[in-house]
Design an enzyme around this catalytic site. Structure first.
Site, PDB file in Angstrom:
ATOM      1  N   GLY A  64       0.823  -1.338  -0.052  1.00  0.00           N
ATOM      2  CA  GLY A  64       0.064  -0.018   0.063  1.00  0.00           C
ATOM      3  C   GLY A  64       0.904   1.251   0.036  1.00  0.00           C
TER       4      GLY A  64
ATOM      5  N   ARG B  27     -16.381  13.029  14.472  1.00  0.00           N
ATOM      6  CA  ARG B  27     -16.898  11.723  14.154  1.00  0.00           C
ATOM      7  C   ARG B  27     -17.259  10.842  15.261  1.00  0.00           C
ATOM      8  NH1 ARG B  27     -12.164   9.805   9.938  1.00  0.00           N
ATOM      9  NH2 ARG B  27     -12.756  11.050   8.140  1.00  0.00           N
TER      10      ARG B  27
ATOM     11  N   ALA C  26       2.346   2.995   2.490  1.00  0.00           N
ATOM     12  CA  ALA C  26       3.468   2.509   3.184  1.00  0.00           C
ATOM     13  C   ALA C  26       4.572   1.583   2.491  1.00  0.00           C
ATOM     14  CB  ALA C  26       3.287   2.259   4.520  1.00  0.00           C
TER      15      ALA C  26
ATOM     16  N   SER D 114     -18.813  10.407   1.757  1.00  0.00           N
ATOM     17  CA  SER D 114     -18.019  11.434   2.352  1.00  0.00           C
ATOM     18  C   SER D 114     -18.619  12.315   3.313  1.00  0.00           C
ATOM     19  CB  SER D 114     -17.746  12.596   1.320  1.00  0.00           C
ATOM     20  OG  SER D 114     -17.139  13.560   1.799  1.00  0.00           O
TER      21      SER D 114
ATOM     22  N   GLU E 210      -0.340   1.856   8.946  1.00  0.00           N
ATOM     23  CA  GLU E 210      -1.566   1.739   9.626  1.00  0.00           C
ATOM     24  C   GLU E 210      -0.965   0.624  10.625  1.00  0.00           C
ATOM     25  OE1 GLU E 210      -5.371   0.911   7.938  1.00  0.00           O
ATOM     26  OE2 GLU E 210      -6.519   0.839   9.822  1.00  0.00           O
TER      27      GLU E 210
END
Lengths: 638, 247, 258
Positions: free
Chosen positions: A42, A330, A44, A284, A425
């Site tokens: 990904g 959130r 990273a 979104s 992550e």
């Protein structure tokens, strides 16, 4: 356990430079002798593999997808933050640091967060040089948008597909290194175990997902860039294949796991339409700018939403948070949606959904403006649900999205197991108890492009190259373990698919270790998970064999690790007897139901070591210090 | 030379050759058509036809610098090479395309964009090769249909197009040519990289106009002869006699 | 809803395959096509049969992993949609649906509906990049890029690499994919230094992989879930032809300052 984070002795502004000045280097002539394994491709993984290879290291990169470009970073939508201050609105490295640290509810390591803010600007430079087509203003300058929770405009974006473009950039750099012969890419190859020799990570054992062949790969260092484990909930915004296997296997081989209970739940997702749902799609968050969130006041109200009169509508966010209304952060939005649904007010076929209504916005601003702002999102919603948001309110529900927890790493991004690094992550370091929007890609790329390529040199320079190859007995031992495990899974020959057990695990985790947690629930979960694991071990059915492409087998292996990890997550959540960020313990709330942090007892990272099968682990604490930014209570009311 | 080889071997290079030779052949068609339409011009003198003068001009153009028919043969050679390359590339590409999908779909794919014109290019093209051969045998060498009036194109046309089967055959052939051009006249711009969204509509219209125009104009000559609009060539008595005999 | 599925089953590349009939019931209109396949696989697994292997990952239409030819159409009947974003409400109850893998010589079949698309990656490796090291770079605003140009580059760059263009092309050509990649970098100022070597190399690799040629059918554009325009193919043709007119650049080594 050694939890020395190796934070440089310097004022926070100069830490990274000071560190760079004192890191040991590997000379260009020696680099090609060192081999580094990168698991995951990904943002990273791809950026790390490409960067290290372009320096001259030999890199082996593995991914389970059929191409590195398909890693789930590709699905990141909104954008990437950088403290460029192009808008002249007072942005700075300090501001980005401040926002990230505060957003993470003061549960992350200051030194790492500062470095992240510092490197953010370089990421944009790098990406643009690679050909990432960021949005531009009419004058040709880079455009910015604002993003949740901050007061400046610092988010760079490519429409709604920033992650895709950044990943394609990183993967193009990777492709270049593959062509140059410095990266050997292994797609459709799954990491199954880590090989540790004399206390150092020295290689990995993988399974070729097409031929079923188990093979060993040796290296001087191993980098895990394998993402998060939100799929532990079965339903999440992650891709179907996202899993905890690599980090969990590494954990079992000696790498400590930090803050496993910190996971973010995104408030605006399309709710599950029924039992069969396989994943949740994110909408979104910007929708909350104009949409009004409500549920019927009466739980027995079965009328169509458009027929429900104003007085029978419960605009719960507007009523409970008059100042922020539908724009609360959130975690608050997620928690309140869960509350009203738990009270039986939820809407939709499953009862897990709330209305997000654009009726008033369309009336106030006109259809054209709303179409301009959200037209494509409305279209996407209609395609998935078959309902038009122009005619009937959208239904939304929170969904697990990102895990802030992960493998513990020091300032060099090395885990507690020497030679094993974790980036993106997969590690725990930068987001504390809650991640701010548009900062995950920033972290992945800072780790991959700029941090790991230099810090790994420091580690490598201390060790000779070419000491060990895959003929070492440790590799054959681990390979045997891996084969035994696969044979064990296949030989169960029960009658249930791994997916059906995974779905049950997801339910337990959503009920007890999701948006809101309490001691009773967590204890119940800790009681249920072993039973589930038992059922898994006796009732699992994997048709076919391990010697060819077998997706049931892949899934079963991942579910097995989820089952183990779930237990640790609940244990961690139970131990963290406070509410912070996304971790909301119902016992620790203000009178108004807000999260109540306990900085006296919990201003630390909880670090777990594997204690052996069936042994309850004891955590260690890495205390956090707050020198650059003193502790303060998050405040959404004013 | 190496670059030419690489260019020819590449699919885009081959397509460019198909497009460029297609453009040459299309240009030829336009000139051919202008020549044909001379049949409609009024006769410069009794028994003298404009189209015959044109035919003579084609043979003598370039004199005295070049000997008789040199220019004509040069043009013919260019056309032959263009046609040869056009066909050779298409055949090679077609083979490559077939190899690119060794296993066909069982459920026959529904086409969403490809026009019949585009899908039938190979068939229309193959028919046109056959047509060209027959056409040359008939009007250039005179071996077919025994028109045999030497160099009087007008007389040859007159005799040939009094027969319904010739008229029918030519009309069908021109229809197929039009179908080939409908895709080809647009496609060549795309293959040469000259298309873009600003021009696309214009080019599509151009292809449409070319194919309809070519069909109507080419078909008008046989139609006119068959319908009796055109006068019999003179000396009439002699021709009529021969005509009667043939019938 | 109930469906009769005819699905291509094939154990491996070397073994013969065939269409196999399955009946699935209990399908709801809100299920995605892949969830319907999950349901079938659940039935098969419980019955001890081997489930149908198919690729999928993100299930939100961006990773490009899912790849099914449904009733003869790549990604099924809906426009601008990947298989994972196709919902069963698009189909008639009781309908017979055929499901086949991508068919192309350059995409060898691995199992059932899973094919090997690594040819796409090799096209990228042949030149689908701008040669830069990681490290400090010039300030990006020092090279202004016209808004429309950045948008056009993004129109090409949004390719998800699923391969539907190849699957839908009657010639099994990868022109749209390659053109999207070539154009993305070829449009941007950062991509200019390698513009012509890039197109030459990528096209050479594309041919080497055994893809067919473009006959300007535009079937690829119709099947593309991202609706990438064939104008990029025209653009690539132009760049390729220009490249052949220029003096070739010798690049034997990797980029490299070493």
């Amino acid at each position: 356990m050694n939890l020395e984070a190796k934070i440089p002795e310097a004022p926070i502004e100069q830490m990274w430079e000071t560190h760079l000045d004192h890191l040991r280097l590997v000379g260009p002539r020696n680099r090609p002798h060192y081999r580094v394994i990168v698991v995951g491709s990904g943002l990273a993984g791809a950026s790390a593999a490409a960067s290290m290879a372009s320096m001259g290291y030999q890199v082996d990169c593995f991914c389970f997808q059929d191409s590195p470009r398909r890693a789930h970073s590709i699905a990141a939508q909104g954008g990437i933050n950088a403290a460029k201050d192009y808008r002249n609105d007072g942005d700075s490295v300090y501001r980005l640091f401040y926002d990230t640290q505060k957003g993470g509810d003061y549960r992350s390591r200051e030194a790492n967060v500062w470095r992240l803010a510092q490197l953010s600007t370089q990421i944009i430079d790098q990406a643009v040089a690679q050909g990432v087509p960021f949005a531009r203003e009419y004058g040709g300058m880079l455009a910015n948008r604002s993003f949740g929770g901050v007061l400046v405009e610092r988010t760079f974006y490519c429409r709604g597909e920033t992650g895709q473009q950044l990943l394609l950039g990183a993967c193009s750099a990777l492709a270049q290194q593959i062509a140059a012969g410095r990266v050997r890419m292994y797609p459709r190859t799954e990491f199954l175990d880590l090989v540790v020799i004399d206390g150092r990570a020295r290689g990995i054992v993988v399974r070729d997902l097409v031929t079923g062949q188990i093979s060993s790969h040796a290296a001087e260092a191993v980098v895990l860039a394998t993402g998060g484990y939100s799929n532990i909930y079965y339903l999440s915004t992650n891709a179907k294949g996202c899993n905890v296997t690599a980090t969990w296997r590494a954990h079992k081989r000696g790498a400590a796991f930090a803050n496993p209970c910190f996971n973010q739940i995104h408030p605006t997702c399309i709710p599950a339409s029924g039992e069969h749902q396989s994943k949740l799609t994110l909408m979104s968050e910007s929708l909350r700018n104009d949409g009004r969130i409500w549920v019927p006041r009466n739980s027995e109200d079965t009328r169509a939403p458009s027929e429900i009169s104003e007085k029978d509508r419960y605009y719960y966010l507007e009523e409970r948070y008059p100042r922020f209304g539908n724009l609360v952060p959130r975690d608050v939005a997620s928690r309140n949606a869960k509350n009203v649904c738990d009270d039986g007010l939820g809407v939709g076929p499953t009862g897990h959904g709330v209305y997000l209504d654009f009726r008033d916005a369309i009336a106030d601003h006109g259809r054209d403006l709303i179409d301009d702002r959200y037209g494509n999102l409305f279209e996407m919603y209609e395609r998935i649900t078959g309902e038009s948001p122009w005619k009937t309110p959208m239904r939304i529900y929170p969904a697990p999205h990102y895990t802030m927890g992960g493998l513990w790493v020091d300032y060099d991004l090395m885990t507690t197991l020497p030679g094993l690094f974790a980036i993106g992550e997969a590690n725990f370091s930068d987001h504390g108890a809650n991640r701010l929007g548009a900062s995950s890609m920033m972290q992945c790329l800072a780790d991959g492009y700029f941090i790991i390529p230099v810090t790994i040199g420091d580690y490598l320079s201390r060790h000779p190259y070419g000491e060990i190859d895959t003929n070492h007995s440790a590799f054959s031992d681990v390979e045997r373990d891996v084969r035994d495990r696969i044979d064990g899974l296949i030989s169960i020959r029960g009658s249930r698919s791994a997916a059906s057990i995974h779905r049950e695990l997801g339910q337990v985790m959503r009920d007890h270790c999701g948006i809101a947690r309490n001691a009773t629930g967590l204890q119940a979960a800790l009681g249920e998970i072993p039973k589930l694991r038992e059922r898994f071990r006796t009732e699992l059915c994997i048709p076919g064999s391990g010697s060819d492409l077998n997706q049931s087998l892949e899934e079963a292996g991942r579910v097995e690790d989820f089952l183990d990890c779930a237990e640790l997550m609940c244990r961690d959540a139970l131990l963290r007897n406070e509410s912070c960020g996304c971790h909301f313990r119902e016992e620790h709330a203000t009178e108004k139901g807000e999260a109540l942090r306990d900085d006296v007892n919990f201003a630390h990272v909880t670090v777990w070591e594997h204690a052996g099968e069936g042994v309850v682990p004891e955590p260690t604490k890495e205390p956090l210090s707050f020198d650059a930014l003193p502790l303060a209570q998050r405040n959404y009311k004013t | 030379m190496q670059r030419v080889g690489t260019f020819y071997r590449s699919v885009i290079g081959k397509k460019a050759i198909v497009a460029a030779t297609g453009a040459i052949l299309l240009a030829f068609l336009v000139f051919h058509l202008i020549g044909n339409l001379k049949a409609f011009l009024p006769d410069p003198a009794p028994g003298v036809y404009d189209i015959d003068l044109y035919s003579k001009f084609l043979r003598t153009v370039g004199e005295p610098l070049f000997p008789r028919t040199t220019v004509l043969w040069t043009i013919r050679c260019v056309l032959l090479v263009a046609l040869g390359l056009h066909i050779a590339c298409v055949v090679q590409l077609a083979k490559q395309n077939r190899d690119a999908r060794p296993v066909a779909y069982i459920h026959k794919p529904a086409r969403r964009e490809a026009t019949p014109s585009a899908r039938w290019m190979l068939y229309t093209g193959s028919f046109l090769i056959l047509f060209i051969v027959l056409h040359l045998l008939q009007f250039t060498t005179g071996t077919l249909g025994s028109t045999g009036f030497g160099e009087s194109v007008y007389a040859n046309l007159y005799l040939a197009f009094h027969k319904l089967y010739f008229v029918g055959f030519y009309a069908v052939a021109m229809l197929i040519l039009a179908l080939h051009l409908f895709h080809g006249a647009w496609s060549l711009f795309q293959s040469l990289g000259l298309d873009n969204p600003d021009r696309n509509l214009g080019l599509r219209r151009f292809a449409m106009a070319v194919s309809i125009g070519i069909f109507l104009a080419f078909a008008s000559v046989p139609a006119a002869f068959y319908s009796g609009l055109m006068q019999a060539p003179k000396p009439a008595a002699q021709l009529t006699q021969q005509f009667e005999q043939q019938r | 809803m109930n469906f009769t599925l005819k699905i291509w089953r094939q154990r491996s590349h070397s073994e013969p395959g065939q269409m196999v009939r399955y009946d699935v019931d209990g399908v709801t209109p809100g299920m995605s096509f892949l969830e319907m396949m999950d349901l079938l696989n659940e039935q098969l697994t419980v019955g001890g049969e081997e489930p149908v292997a198919f690729d999928s990952d993100c299930r939100e239409g961006i990773c490009g992993m899912c790849s099914m030819v449904i009733n003869g159409q790549a990604h099924g009947p809906a426009r601008a949609t990947t298989t994972c974003q196709l919902y069963m409400r698009q189909f008639e109850d009781g309908e017979e649906i055929s499901v086949e893998p991508w068919r192309a010589a350059a995409f060898p079949l691995l199992r059932d509906l899973v094919v090997d698309r690594s040819a796409f990656d090799r096209i990228m490796q042949a030149g689908g990049y701008i040669s830069v090291h990681s490290g400090p770079k010039p300030e990006p605003n020092s090279i202004p890029i016209e808004n429309a140009l950045a948008e056009e580059a993004l129109d090409a760059a949004c390719c998800i690499g699923c391969g539907a263009c190849v699957a839908a092309c009657p010639n099994g050509a990868a022109m749209l994919y390659t053109a999207a990649k070539v154009s993305h970098l070829g449009i941007l100022p950062q991509g200019q230094p390698e513009r012509y070597t890039r197109v030459t190399r990528m096209v050479a690799q594309m041919e080497h992989e055994g893809f067919g040629s473009c006959r300007n059918y535009a079937e690829c554009e119709a099947a593309c879930p991202k609706e990438i325009s064939i104008k990029f193919i025209g653009r690539m043709n132009r760049d390729y032809l220009t490249a052949t007119l220029r003096r070739p650049i010798k690049r034997d080594g990797p980029m490299d300052s070493q």
